[in-house]
Design an enzyme around this catalytic site. Structure first.
Site, PDB file in Angstrom:
ATOM      1  N   TYR A  49       0.834  -1.221   0.000  1.00 34.27           N
ATOM      2  CA  TYR A  49       0.000   0.000   0.000  1.00 34.27           C
ATOM      3  C   TYR A  49       0.865   1.267   0.000  1.00 34.27           C
ATOM      4  O   TYR A  49       0.360   2.365  -0.237  1.00 34.27           O
ATOM      5  CB  TYR A  49      -0.931   0.049   1.218  1.00 34.27           C
ATOM      6  CG  TYR A  49      -1.920  -1.085   1.330  1.00 34.27           C
ATOM      7  CD1 TYR A  49      -2.112  -1.996   0.284  1.00 34.27           C
ATOM      8  CD2 TYR A  49      -2.682  -1.268   2.482  1.00 34.27           C
ATOM      9  CE1 TYR A  49      -3.007  -3.040   0.395  1.00 34.27           C
ATOM     10  CE2 TYR A  49      -3.586  -2.316   2.599  1.00 34.27           C
ATOM     11  CZ  TYR A  49      -3.732  -3.202   1.554  1.00 34.27           C
ATOM     12  OH  TYR A  49      -4.627  -4.240   1.684  1.00 34.27           O
ATOM     13  N   ASN A 136      -6.180 -13.921   0.901  1.00 34.59           N
ATOM     14  CA  ASN A 136      -6.614 -14.330  -0.444  1.00 34.59           C
ATOM     15  C   ASN A 136      -6.393 -15.814  -0.730  1.00 34.59           C
ATOM     16  O   ASN A 136      -6.368 -16.215  -1.899  1.00 34.59           O
ATOM     17  CB  ASN A 136      -5.908 -13.481  -1.510  1.00 34.59           C
ATOM     18  CG  ASN A 136      -6.290 -12.021  -1.398  1.00 34.59           C
ATOM     19  OD1 ASN A 136      -7.472 -11.690  -1.470  1.00 34.59           O
ATOM     20  ND2 ASN A 136      -5.316 -11.149  -1.179  1.00 34.59           N
ATOM     21  N   GLN A 157      -7.309 -13.421   5.418  1.00 32.55           N
ATOM     22  CA  GLN A 157      -8.021 -12.176   5.080  1.00 32.55           C
ATOM     23  C   GLN A 157      -8.494 -12.274   3.631  1.00 32.55           C
ATOM     24  O   GLN A 157      -7.670 -12.289   2.716  1.00 32.55           O
ATOM     25  CB  GLN A 157      -7.085 -10.983   5.270  1.00 32.55           C
ATOM     26  CG  GLN A 157      -7.794  -9.648   5.065  1.00 32.55           C
ATOM     27  CD  GLN A 157      -6.853  -8.455   5.147  1.00 32.55           C
ATOM     28  OE1 GLN A 157      -6.524  -7.841   4.147  1.00 32.55           O
ATOM     29  NE2 GLN A 157      -6.433  -8.106   6.345  1.00 32.55           N
ATOM     30  N   LEU A 186     -17.360  -3.507   2.618  1.00 30.95           N
ATOM     31  CA  LEU A 186     -18.392  -2.661   2.000  1.00 30.95           C
ATOM     32  C   LEU A 186     -18.374  -2.836   0.480  1.00 30.95           C
ATOM     33  O   LEU A 186     -18.822  -1.946  -0.264  1.00 30.95           O
ATOM     34  CB  LEU A 186     -18.166  -1.192   2.395  1.00 30.95           C
ATOM     35  CG  LEU A 186     -18.240  -0.948   3.915  1.00 30.95           C
ATOM     36  CD1 LEU A 186     -17.829   0.472   4.272  1.00 30.95           C
ATOM     37  CD2 LEU A 186     -19.647  -1.247   4.434  1.00 30.95           C
ATOM     38  N   ASN A 238     -18.881   3.896  10.586  1.00 35.71           N
ATOM     39  CA  ASN A 238     -18.525   2.480  10.429  1.00 35.71           C
ATOM     40  C   ASN A 238     -18.176   1.807  11.754  1.00 35.71           C
ATOM     41  O   ASN A 238     -18.227   0.582  11.859  1.00 35.71           O
ATOM     42  CB  ASN A 238     -17.352   2.334   9.442  1.00 35.71           C
ATOM     43  CG  ASN A 238     -17.753   2.734   8.031  1.00 35.71           C
ATOM     44  OD1 ASN A 238     -18.941   2.860   7.729  1.00 35.71           O
ATOM     45  ND2 ASN A 238     -16.770   2.941   7.165  1.00 35.71           N
TER      46      ASN A 238
HETATM   47  P1  NAP Z   1     -14.293  -1.218   1.466  1.00 35.86           P
HETATM   48  O1  NAP Z   1     -13.843  -0.925   2.836  1.00 35.86           O
HETATM   49  O2  NAP Z   1     -15.275  -2.305   1.244  1.00 35.86           O
HETATM   50  O3  NAP Z   1     -14.927   0.069   0.797  1.00 35.86           O
HETATM   51  C1  NAP Z   1     -14.270   1.293   0.766  1.00 35.86           C
HETATM   52  C2  NAP Z   1     -15.125   2.272  -0.032  1.00 35.86           C
HETATM   53  O4  NAP Z   1     -16.348   2.536   0.634  1.00 35.86           O
HETATM   54  C3  NAP Z   1     -14.447   3.587  -0.235  1.00 35.86           C
HETATM   55  O5  NAP Z   1     -14.775   4.021  -1.539  1.00 35.86           O
HETATM   56  C4  NAP Z   1     -15.101   4.503   0.795  1.00 35.86           C
HETATM   57  O6  NAP Z   1     -15.198   5.821   0.318  1.00 35.86           O
HETATM   58  C5  NAP Z   1     -16.497   3.936   0.884  1.00 35.86           C
HETATM   59  N1  NAP Z   1     -17.122   4.051   2.224  1.00 35.86           N
HETATM   60  C6  NAP Z   1     -16.599   3.593   3.397  1.00 35.86           C
HETATM   61  N2  NAP Z   1     -17.503   3.742   4.387  1.00 35.86           N
HETATM   62  C7  NAP Z   1     -18.597   4.309   3.841  1.00 35.86           C
HETATM   63  C8  NAP Z   1     -19.858   4.669   4.372  1.00 35.86           C
HETATM   64  N3  NAP Z   1     -20.181   4.465   5.651  1.00 35.86           N
HETATM   65  N4  NAP Z   1     -20.779   5.219   3.537  1.00 35.86           N
HETATM   66  C9  NAP Z   1     -20.481   5.424   2.218  1.00 35.86           C
HETATM   67  N5  NAP Z   1     -19.278   5.105   1.653  1.00 35.86           N
HETATM   68  C10 NAP Z   1     -18.354   4.530   2.471  1.00 35.86           C
HETATM   69  O7  NAP Z   1     -13.040  -1.536   0.487  1.00 35.86           O
HETATM   70  P2  NAP Z   1     -11.478  -1.751   0.654  1.00 35.86           P
HETATM   71  O8  NAP Z   1     -10.802  -0.514   1.039  1.00 35.86           O
HETATM   72  O9  NAP Z   1     -11.022  -2.407  -0.582  1.00 35.86           O
HETATM   73  O10 NAP Z   1     -11.355  -2.821   1.828  1.00 35.86           O
HETATM   74  C11 NAP Z   1     -11.115  -2.474   3.165  1.00 35.86           C
HETATM   75  C12 NAP Z   1      -9.690  -2.774   3.579  1.00 35.86           C
HETATM   76  O11 NAP Z   1      -9.387  -4.148   3.371  1.00 35.86           O
HETATM   77  C13 NAP Z   1      -8.630  -2.050   2.757  1.00 35.86           C
HETATM   78  O12 NAP Z   1      -8.500  -0.697   3.078  1.00 35.86           O
HETATM   79  C14 NAP Z   1      -7.415  -2.882   3.070  1.00 35.86           C
HETATM   80  O13 NAP Z   1      -6.903  -2.524   4.327  1.00 35.86           O
HETATM   81  C15 NAP Z   1      -8.015  -4.283   3.074  1.00 35.86           C
HETATM   82  N6  NAP Z   1      -7.880  -4.958   1.757  1.00 35.86           N
HETATM   83  C16 NAP Z   1      -7.089  -6.068   1.690  1.00 35.86           C
HETATM   84  C17 NAP Z   1      -6.949  -6.743   0.497  1.00 35.86           C
HETATM   85  C18 NAP Z   1      -6.088  -7.962   0.444  1.00 35.86           C
HETATM   86  O14 NAP Z   1      -5.740  -8.414  -0.666  1.00 35.86           O
HETATM   87  N7  NAP Z   1      -5.704  -8.525   1.555  1.00 35.86           N
HETATM   88  C19 NAP Z   1      -7.603  -6.289  -0.662  1.00 35.86           C
HETATM   89  C20 NAP Z   1      -8.394  -5.158  -0.570  1.00 35.86           C
HETATM   90  C21 NAP Z   1      -8.534  -4.517   0.650  1.00 35.86           C
HETATM   91  P3  NAP Z   1     -14.314   7.037   0.872  1.00 35.86           P
HETATM   92  O15 NAP Z   1     -12.913   6.518   1.120  1.00 35.86           O
HETATM   93  O16 NAP Z   1     -14.383   8.034  -0.224  1.00 35.86           O
HETATM   94  O17 NAP Z   1     -14.972   7.498   2.112  1.00 35.86           O
END
Ligand code: NAP
Length: 283
Positions: A49, A136, A157, A186, A238
């Site tokens: 990241y 994954n 994860q 989300l 959240n």
């Molecule tokens: P996510 O948390 O499912 O969704 C994030 C999105 O939702 C962003 O666009 C955010 O917008 C929006 N959001 C968040 N809370 C909201 C709310 N209450 N209302 C409206 N919109 C909201 O997706 P993610 O970031 O991919 O996954 C979460 C975490 O998982 C990552 O940050 C990372 O740490 C981890 N991850 C790990 C892997 C892996 O391969 N291990 C892959 C992906 C992610 P804004 O930012 O504009 O507010």
């Protein structure tokens, strides 16, 4: 905030804050600091990241005792293999400015996972990581891995949200004592999740948003979540999921949204696998 006990006896908060795609260093530091101030006690970052330094600064700036914060980071594929992994962890710790991380994951189920895992096992024995896990890993990969290694992963994860419920993965993790942690809880904002009629209708009964219902559905089943946001109001929203409970019927209704596959990543697509191998985080 509820906690879960991992298979090595250590305790992990069920909810944390994810920082994927927060690439601007100042923004990452600010928003992570804001999350800690709001009450999050687990931060999920990764070498890939590019923001471990910012996360480390936010943690120090928060003034919260180190032992009260659960830091998750991940080894990138480029650093797999025994020696590379040892060095990868060293670099992560240096960037975070920490003596140890609480949970260190193999970020992808590809390449020399066994060599990398042996380095993580050694780091665990030496106290530089309090728990080790994977990310994954599919049910078949996790099964093969758990049948092969000495120290089983504490966590897998994987992508889990109402539109991809990962039933077989959860059954497999349960069988091997591996704690599930949901990335993209989300759905990365896909499938109209933030205005979804079913999630909105359920949420209205409790004065909660569709996002809160989606997060609650996961944690209520003991699945850890790490939602990401850069907006202060969503940081707070959240986290505000610990004072209501979905009924069994509501849980089943949310289950019914499952499409049974991911539309975010495709580990069966050779082009996607090549892309991950070609993603370099250092020269
Ligand atoms: P996510 O948390 O499912 O969704 C994030 C999105 O939702 C962003 O666009 C955010 O917008 C929006 N959001 C968040 N809370 C909201 C709310 N209450 N209302 C409206 N919109 C909201 O997706 P993610 O970031 O991919 O996954 C979460 C975490 O998982 C990552 O940050 C990372 O740490 C981890 N991850 C790990 C892997 C892996 O391969 N291990 C892959 C992906 C992610 P804004 O930012 O504009 O507010």
């Amino acid at each position: 905030m509820e906690k879960v006990t991992l298979n090595n006896g250590i305790s992990m908060p069920l909810e944390g804050f994810g920082v994927f795609q927060i690439t601007d260093s100042r923004e990452c530091e600010e928003v992570t600091w804001g999350a800690l101030k709001a009450g999050y006690r687990m931060i999920d970052t990764a070498a890939a990241y590019g923001n471990e330094e910012a996360v480390g600064r936010a943690i120090r700036k928060s003034g919260i005792p180190r032992e009260e914060i659960f830091i998750v980071s991940k080894l990138w594929l480029q650093d797999y293999g025994y020696e590379n992994a040892q060095n990868g962890l060293k670099v992560s710790l240096k960037k975070l400015g920490q003596e140890y991380v609480d949970l260190y994951l193999l970020h992808q189920p590809l390449g020399d996972t066994m060599g990398a895992w042996r380095a993580l096992e050694d780091a665990y024995q030496e106290g530089r990581v309090r728990a080790i896990g994977v990310a994954n890993f599919s049910p078949a990969q996790l099964t093969d891995f758990c049948e092969s290694v000495t120290l089983r992963p504490a966590v897998d994860q994987v992508e889990i949200h109402p539109f991809f419920a990962q039933k077989i993965a959860l059954d497999t993790m349960n069988e091997y004592g591996v704690q599930p942690q949901a990335w993209a809880p989300l759905a990365e904002g896909n499938f109209g999740i933030f205005s979804h009629p079913l999630l909105a209708e359920i949420g209205r009964r409790y004065g909660k948003s569709p996002a809160q219902v989606a997060l609650r559905w996961n944690v209520q089943r003991g699945i850890s979540v790490i939602p990401k946001t850069t907006h202060c109001r969503y940081v707070k929203q959240n986290l505000d999921i610990w004072n209501f409970q979905l009924t069994e019927e509501e849980m089943t209704q949310v289950d019914s949204l499952d499409m049974g596959h991911s539309e975010i990543v495709d580990f069966n697509n050779p082009a996607f696998i090549r892309k991950l191998h070609n993603w370099k985080i250092h020269s």
